[in-house]
Design a protein around this motif. Sequence first.
Motif, PDB file in Angstrom:
ATOM      1  N   GLY A   1       0.822  -1.208   0.000  1.00 16.59           N
ATOM      2  CA  GLY A   1       0.000   0.000   0.000  1.00 16.59           C
ATOM      3  C   GLY A   1       0.854   1.256   0.000  1.00 16.59           C
ATOM      4  N   VAL A   2       1.920   1.239   0.770  1.00 18.72           N
ATOM      5  CA  VAL A   2       2.840   2.385   0.823  1.00 18.72           C
ATOM      6  C   VAL A   2       3.448   2.631  -0.556  1.00 18.72           C
TER       7      VAL A   2
ATOM      8  N   GLU B   1      -5.171   0.847  -6.032  1.00 15.13           N
ATOM      9  CA  GLU B   1      -4.390  -0.310  -5.571  1.00 15.13           C
ATOM     10  C   GLU B   1      -3.944  -0.132  -4.130  1.00 15.13           C
ATOM     11  N   ALA B   2      -3.523   1.085  -3.795  1.00 16.93           N
ATOM     12  CA  ALA B   2      -3.076   1.360  -2.433  1.00 16.93           C
ATOM     13  C   ALA B   2      -4.214   1.149  -1.440  1.00 16.93           C
ATOM     14  N   GLY B   3      -5.384   1.678  -1.774  1.00 20.28           N
ATOM     15  CA  GLY B   3      -6.545   1.514  -0.898  1.00 20.28           C
ATOM     16  C   GLY B   3      -6.898   0.052  -0.693  1.00 20.28           C
ATOM     17  N   ARG B   4      -6.879  -0.706  -1.779  1.00 21.28           N
ATOM     18  CA  ARG B   4      -7.176  -2.148  -1.668  1.00 21.28           C
ATOM     19  C   ARG B   4      -6.136  -2.864  -0.819  1.00 21.28           C
ATOM     20  N   ALA B   5      -4.870  -2.485  -0.985  1.00 20.44           N
ATOM     21  CA  ALA B   5      -3.805  -3.125  -0.210  1.00 20.44           C
ATOM     22  C   ALA B   5      -3.950  -2.810   1.280  1.00 20.44           C
ATOM     23  N   TYR B   6      -4.231  -1.551   1.605  1.00 16.44           N
ATOM     24  CA  TYR B   6      -4.426  -1.185   3.009  1.00 16.44           C
ATOM     25  C   TYR B   6      -5.631  -1.911   3.611  1.00 16.44           C
ATOM     26  N   GLU B   7      -6.728  -1.974   2.849  1.00 19.83           N
ATOM     27  CA  GLU B   7      -7.932  -2.662   3.329  1.00 19.83           C
ATOM     28  C   GLU B   7      -7.659  -4.149   3.539  1.00 19.83           C
ATOM     29  N   LYS B   8      -6.917  -4.739   2.625  1.00 22.05           N
ATOM     30  CA  LYS B   8      -6.571  -6.165   2.753  1.00 22.05           C
ATOM     31  C   LYS B   8      -5.713  -6.399   3.995  1.00 22.05           C
ATOM     32  N   ALA B   9      -4.801  -5.489   4.282  1.00 21.95           N
ATOM     33  CA  ALA B   9      -3.950  -5.615   5.472  1.00 21.95           C
ATOM     34  C   ALA B   9      -4.808  -5.591   6.741  1.00 21.95           C
TER      35      ALA B   9
ATOM     36  N   ASN C   1      -3.057   3.158   9.391  1.00 23.55           N
ATOM     37  CA  ASN C   1      -2.537   3.439   8.048  1.00 23.55           C
ATOM     38  C   ASN C   1      -3.677   3.626   7.049  1.00 23.55           C
ATOM     39  N   LEU C   2      -4.689   2.772   7.143  1.00 25.26           N
ATOM     40  CA  LEU C   2      -5.846   2.901   6.250  1.00 25.26           C
ATOM     41  C   LEU C   2      -6.566   4.215   6.515  1.00 25.26           C
TER      42      LEU C   2
END
Length: 140
Positions: free
Chosen positions: A90-91, A101-109, A122-123
């Motif tokens: 996400g970073v 993509e960043a938003g999806r990565a943060y949400e997945k984390a 972070n999200l």
Amino acid sequence: MRSRFERGEIRNSTSRKQVLRTRDYLWLGFILLLMTGCAGGWREIREDYVIENNYGVRCIRLGLWNDALIWLEKARDKKPEKASIHNNLGVVYEYFGQLEEAGRAYEKAVELSGGKKVYRENLQAFIEDRGQKTEAEDSR
């Protein structure tokens, strides 16, 4: 007739008990060596993603963003259930301006971690930052 050793005139530095003990320690050491060697091979396979994730983070710190993306995506492909990898991706996505993509990565984390505080923060920071940018763009 007893030998001089049996009569106690000559002393051996190692007794029979010490010889057996030494032999036992050698066997124990051999077994531990085998176990460690076998476990080490599995450990390398199992923790390969950790090395790639850590290397990706190091690349971020050094400003090598393209390399970070490559290493973190490799780590994600090997261990997609690790929240830390998605957070780090996400970073990188955010740096490259790939905000979806960043938003999806943060949400997945957050999802994978069970809502761990650092990933939620972070999200939240990402959402707030993105909201401020959207307001600034609207005011133009």
